[in-house]
Scaffold this motif. Structure first.
Motif, PDB file in Angstrom:
ATOM      1  N   ARG A 278       0.828  -1.210   0.000  1.00  0.00           N
ATOM      2  CA  ARG A 278       0.000   0.000   0.000  1.00  0.00           C
ATOM      3  C   ARG A 278       0.864   1.263   0.000  1.00  0.00           C
ATOM      4  N   VAL A 279       1.869   1.297   0.881  1.00  0.00           N
ATOM      5  CA  VAL A 279       2.736   2.472   0.988  1.00  0.00           C
ATOM      6  C   VAL A 279       3.487   2.703  -0.317  1.00  0.00           C
ATOM      7  N   MET A 280       4.013   1.615  -0.900  1.00  0.00           N
ATOM      8  CA  MET A 280       4.745   1.736  -2.164  1.00  0.00           C
ATOM      9  C   MET A 280       3.845   2.299  -3.266  1.00  0.00           C
ATOM     10  N   LEU A 281       2.610   1.773  -3.377  1.00  0.00           N
ATOM     11  CA  LEU A 281       1.702   2.247  -4.429  1.00  0.00           C
ATOM     12  C   LEU A 281       1.298   3.699  -4.202  1.00  0.00           C
ATOM     13  N   GLN A 282       1.104   4.071  -2.954  1.00  0.00           N
ATOM     14  CA  GLN A 282       0.748   5.467  -2.661  1.00  0.00           C
ATOM     15  C   GLN A 282       1.877   6.409  -3.074  1.00  0.00           C
ATOM     16  N   LYS A 283       3.113   5.965  -2.867  1.00  0.00           N
ATOM     17  CA  LYS A 283       4.262   6.784  -3.258  1.00  0.00           C
ATOM     18  C   LYS A 283       4.309   6.932  -4.782  1.00  0.00           C
ATOM     19  N   VAL A 284       4.118   5.833  -5.495  1.00  0.00           N
ATOM     20  CA  VAL A 284       4.099   5.868  -6.961  1.00  0.00           C
ATOM     21  C   VAL A 284       2.948   6.734  -7.455  1.00  0.00           C
ATOM     22  N   LEU A 285       1.808   6.605  -6.810  1.00  0.00           N
ATOM     23  CA  LEU A 285       0.625   7.373  -7.185  1.00  0.00           C
ATOM     24  C   LEU A 285       0.853   8.870  -7.044  1.00  0.00           C
ATOM     25  N   LYS A 286       1.405   9.273  -5.916  1.00  0.00           N
ATOM     26  CA  LYS A 286       1.658  10.704  -5.670  1.00  0.00           C
ATOM     27  C   LYS A 286       2.607  11.284  -6.713  1.00  0.00           C
ATOM     28  N   GLN A 287       3.674  10.573  -7.001  1.00  0.00           N
ATOM     29  CA  GLN A 287       4.655  11.090  -7.956  1.00  0.00           C
ATOM     30  C   GLN A 287       4.109  11.083  -9.380  1.00  0.00           C
ATOM     31  N   SER A 288       3.281  10.102  -9.697  1.00  0.00           N
ATOM     32  CA  SER A 288       2.677  10.052 -11.041  1.00  0.00           C
ATOM     33  C   SER A 288       1.712  11.217 -11.240  1.00  0.00           C
ATOM     34  N   LEU A 289       0.954  11.553 -10.213  1.00  0.00           N
ATOM     35  CA  LEU A 289       0.049  12.701 -10.298  1.00  0.00           C
ATOM     36  C   LEU A 289       0.824  13.996 -10.519  1.00  0.00           C
ATOM     37  N   ASN A 290       1.968  14.126  -9.868  1.00  0.00           N
ATOM     38  CA  ASN A 290       2.803  15.310 -10.066  1.00  0.00           C
ATOM     39  C   ASN A 290       3.295  15.398 -11.505  1.00  0.00           C
ATOM     40  N   VAL A 291       3.712  14.265 -12.056  1.00  0.00           N
ATOM     41  CA  VAL A 291       4.171  14.235 -13.448  1.00  0.00           C
ATOM     42  C   VAL A 291       3.035  14.614 -14.393  1.00  0.00           C
ATOM     43  N   ALA A 292       1.835  14.063 -14.159  1.00  0.00           N
ATOM     44  CA  ALA A 292       0.678  14.367 -15.018  1.00  0.00           C
ATOM     45  C   ALA A 292       0.368  15.863 -14.996  1.00  0.00           C
ATOM     46  N   SER A 293       0.397  16.463 -13.806  1.00  0.00           N
ATOM     47  CA  SER A 293       0.107  17.901 -13.695  1.00  0.00           C
ATOM     48  C   SER A 293       1.151  18.739 -14.406  1.00  0.00           C
ATOM     49  N   GLU A 294       2.409  18.340 -14.279  1.00  0.00           N
ATOM     50  CA  GLU A 294       3.473  19.109 -14.922  1.00  0.00           C
ATOM     51  C   GLU A 294       3.385  18.984 -16.446  1.00  0.00           C
ATOM     52  N   LEU A 295       3.049  17.810 -16.932  1.00  0.00           N
ATOM     53  CA  LEU A 295       2.874  17.627 -18.380  1.00  0.00           C
ATOM     54  C   LEU A 295       1.704  18.461 -18.901  1.00  0.00           C
ATOM     55  N   LEU A 296       0.612  18.505 -18.140  1.00  0.00           N
ATOM     56  CA  LEU A 296      -0.561  19.285 -18.569  1.00  0.00           C
ATOM     57  C   LEU A 296      -0.252  20.769 -18.629  1.00  0.00           C
ATOM     58  N   LEU A 297       0.527  21.253 -17.659  1.00  0.00           N
ATOM     59  CA  LEU A 297       0.904  22.664 -17.691  1.00  0.00           C
ATOM     60  C   LEU A 297       1.688  22.979 -18.954  1.00  0.00           C
ATOM     61  N   ASP A 298       2.645  22.115 -19.271  1.00  0.00           N
ATOM     62  CA  ASP A 298       3.459  22.308 -20.468  1.00  0.00           C
ATOM     63  C   ASP A 298       2.586  22.314 -21.721  1.00  0.00           C
ATOM     64  N   LEU A 299       1.653  21.372 -21.792  1.00  0.00           N
ATOM     65  CA  LEU A 299       0.775  21.261 -22.971  1.00  0.00           C
ATOM     66  C   LEU A 299      -0.197  22.425 -23.061  1.00  0.00           C
ATOM     67  N   GLN A 300      -0.713  22.870 -21.927  1.00  0.00           N
ATOM     68  CA  GLN A 300      -1.643  24.014 -21.928  1.00  0.00           C
ATOM     69  C   GLN A 300      -0.948  25.260 -22.472  1.00  0.00           C
ATOM     70  N   LEU A 301       0.296  25.450 -22.057  1.00  0.00           N
ATOM     71  CA  LEU A 301       1.046  26.607 -22.537  1.00  0.00           C
ATOM     72  C   LEU A 301       1.245  26.524 -24.056  1.00  0.00           C
ATOM     73  N   ARG A 302       1.601  25.346 -24.542  1.00  0.00           N
ATOM     74  CA  ARG A 302       1.791  25.159 -25.978  1.00  0.00           C
ATOM     75  C   ARG A 302       0.468  25.338 -26.738  1.00  0.00           C
ATOM     76  N   GLU A 303      -0.590  24.781 -26.180  1.00  0.00           N
ATOM     77  CA  GLU A 303      -1.894  24.863 -26.833  1.00  0.00           C
ATOM     78  C   GLU A 303      -2.346  26.317 -26.966  1.00  0.00           C
ATOM     79  N   LYS A 304      -2.201  27.077 -25.900  1.00  0.00           N
ATOM     80  CA  LYS A 304      -2.632  28.477 -25.932  1.00  0.00           C
ATOM     81  C   LYS A 304      -1.787  29.274 -26.917  1.00  0.00           C
ATOM     82  N   ALA A 305      -0.491  28.971 -26.946  1.00  0.00           N
ATOM     83  CA  ALA A 305       0.407  29.704 -27.833  1.00  0.00           C
ATOM     84  C   ALA A 305       0.071  29.460 -29.305  1.00  0.00           C
ATOM     85  N   THR A 306      -0.338  28.239 -29.637  1.00  0.00           N
ATOM     86  CA  THR A 306      -0.675  27.938 -31.038  1.00  0.00           C
ATOM     87  C   THR A 306      -1.941  28.645 -31.490  1.00  0.00           C
TER      88      THR A 306
END
Length: 588
Positions: A278-306
């Motif tokens: 459980r602890v291991m999966l929660q750690k993976v989950l938290k870090q994966s959510l951070n990666v998803a949010s950071e990717l979305l920010l990058d894509l939103q910036l690109r999308e708006k710029a286009t």
């Protein structure tokens, strides 16, 4: 309904693979991060990391858990690289170098790669060492990780200890009894708690104290830890790793029981059986959510710029650059303030050295006087040599004792400064991101904060014999002058030598401290500036890249828009499912 671990694990691995694939064509750094997370989840790897200050007995504790002297121990700072111990049917050792080369070694060569004595400052370029060992508690993907202690005399050891923190699934935080918990450990614990879902606290070396002293020491440590964690639920296991190891090597069950280590081992096994996955999966989950949010920010910036005309895009880029003028001033202000803090720390060192100098000179004068009065059996050169040896030993001991307390004190003050300035830097980074999101009307729920690398490095002082107090012209004088005249001469001459010698040592120690403080805070200042510059450059680069493509090929922009939309849609779906898993974990 109870969460099924195996279903949760399969679901998490599937989502991580999807997110890894999305990151591959967007951000290489985030792609590699997802690679590591996928591997962790697939291998069911659980990092049980042993942490603590230098000389708390971490290596002896691990040896006691294994029941054998596997890792080398010493009275000096020893561990210099990360050592990972995993389950294996027989003892095997593998060295992984920074260039990714691997080498199998026999157990008797381990110290050549992991100790400060035989691999100073990791000059052999070792990344980590794996030890495979047939211990039952390591079955099922458990990695017990030995780390260099923080607060030792080696800067790189402290750096290595901090670099492993993000990988912690459960921390075994070792404390001592003298002092129970230091300021260095207090600040280190602040960093550990941000990453470790579970922390076990152990107070080692209890065999060095009476029972009443043990209770007082445990109560003090528990109070400090409760404050650091902002939690009332703190339990500390009192143990003697030395006794436990001796008992297991000698097959003396009574000695092992007296060490109190089995109490902790039983609780650790219960935790691993019930909560490891459980602890291991929660750690993976938290870090994966951070990666998803950071990717979305990058894509939103690109999308708006286009979506913006080239002229508007250039205007927004100009507006962003104008806003960065004040950011650049904030950077300069922070550097200026940090330089002021450096000067303040140097003043503290100077004041403490002055106090040491005055006290030591007075003490040595009294010791010299007592020595010359009582050592009646000594004459001539023998008297002079013995006097000088006594003074040298006293000075060495005084600086040795002062060094330990002063380094702990200065490092504690230094960490406070660094934490304050990393907070200021994170605020600047947040401002940069906020400016860009307002310019392009974006939404953001995450940004990557910096992590502090803590400093530590040893003092040095003169510990060599200088020339005799006597001048060469007096070399044959011993045999002719009466003993009492000789002693009077030594009394006068040694007073001046004592003052010069102590002052000289204080000057060298001050110089060393000043150089190290400037080097440490200079590097830290560079780290802060790099984080700010990195954020600025990334946003500017995205805007420039889109503007350039819009000027050259509108068709390429259309293709890019389609790709961005596809990525956004996919990542938002992945993130939504990750959040769903997070809610299920929270309900458990």
């Amino acid at each position: 309904m109870k969460l099924d671990y195996f279903i949760a694990k399969d679901g998490m691995i599937h989502l991580c693979h999807l997110l890894e694939e999305e990151a591959k064509s967007i951000r290489k750094d985030l792609y590699h991060k997802m690679e590591r997370l996928v591997h962790k989840a697939e291998e069911n790897q659980f990092n049980l990391v042993v942490l603590g200050q230098f000389k708390r007995g971490k290596t002896t504790f691990i040896n006691a858990m294994l029941g054998q002297d596997i890792l080398p121990t010493s009275v000096t700072p020893l561990t210099s690289v990360i050592t990972k111990i995993a389950y294996g049917q027989k003892i095997q050792l593998e060295v992984v170098f920074l260039n990714q080369e691997r080498k199998m070694i026999p157990l008797d060569q381990l110290s050549q790669y992991v100790t400060e004595r035989e691999n100073p400052k990791n000059e052999k370029g070792v990344q980590e060492v794996f030890i495979y060992y047939p211990a039952e508690f390591l079955k099922g993907g458990i990695f017990m990780i030995d780390t260099p202690g923080v607060g030792s005399v080696y800067q790189h050891n402290t750096d290595v200890a901090h670099e492993i923190i993000p990988e912690v699934d459960a921390a075994l935080f070792l404390l001592g009894v003298d002092p129970p918990i230091s300021e260095v450990e207090y600040h280190f614990l602040h960093d550990v708690k941000s990453y470790a879902p579970k922390i076990f606290f152990l107070q080692n070396k209890i065999d060095l104290m009476q029972e009443k002293e043990q209770v007082e020491s445990l109560e003090f440590s528990a109070k400090v830890i409760r404050e650091a964690l902002e939690s009332d639920e703190v339990f500390i296991y009192p143990i003697s790793a030395r006794k436990a190891l001796e008992g297991r090597i000698q097959e003396n069950d009574a000695l092992v029981e007296a060490s109190k280590l089995p109490v902790f081992e039983n609780d650790l096994m219960s935790f691993l059986i019930e909560n490891k996955g459980r602890v291991m999966l929660q750690k993976v989950l938290k870090q994966s959510l951070n990666v998803a949010s950071e990717l979305l920010l990058d894509l939103q910036l690109r999308e708006k710029a286009t979506q913006l005309p080239v002229q508007v895009l250039q205007e927004k880029n100009t507006a962003f650059e104008r806003s960065m003028v004040s950011i650049d001033q904030d950077k300069k202000d922070n550097i200026y303030l940090l330089q002021g803090e450096t000067a303040s720390l140097i003043d503290v060192v100077q004041e403490d050295l002055n106090q040491l100098k005055n006290q030591l000179i007075e003490t040595l004068k009294e010791e010299r006087k007592r020595f010359l009065k009582t050592k009646k059996e000594l004459r001539g050169k023998g008297l002079e040599d013995a006097l000088w040896a006594m003074i040298q030993d006293k000075v060495y001991a005084a600086f040795e004792s002062w060094q330990k307390g002063e380094e702990d004190k200065i490092e504690g003050l230094l960490l406070k400064i660094m934490h304050r300035f990393e907070k200021k830097t994170n605020e600047v980074v947040e401002t940069i991101v906020r400016i860009s999101t307002e310019l392009f009307d974006l939404k953001i729920d995450y940004f990557s904060a910096i992590e502090t690398a803590m400093p530590s490095k040893g003092l040095y002082y003169i510990a060599r014999r200088e020339k005799s107090f006597w001048l060469i012209s007096f070399k044959s004088f011993y045999r002719w002058i009466p003993d009492h005249f000789h002693r009077q001469f030594l009394m006068r001459e040694s007073q001046r030598k004592i003052e010069d010698w102590v002052d000289n040592n204080c000057g060298r120690v001050r110089y060393d401290f000043v150089m190290r403080l400037k080097e440490t805070l200079g590097a830290f200042s560079g780290q802060l500036e790099e984080k700010i510059q990195e954020t600025q450059n990334h946003i500017h680069q995205v805007i420039q890249e889109i503007a350039l493509k819009k000027q050259k090929d509108q068709q390429e922009i259309s293709v890019m828009e389609d790709e961005i939309n596809a990525h956004v849609k996919a990542i938002e779906c992945i993130k939504k499912e990750l959040e769903s898993w997070q809610q299920r974990f929270d309900r458990e």
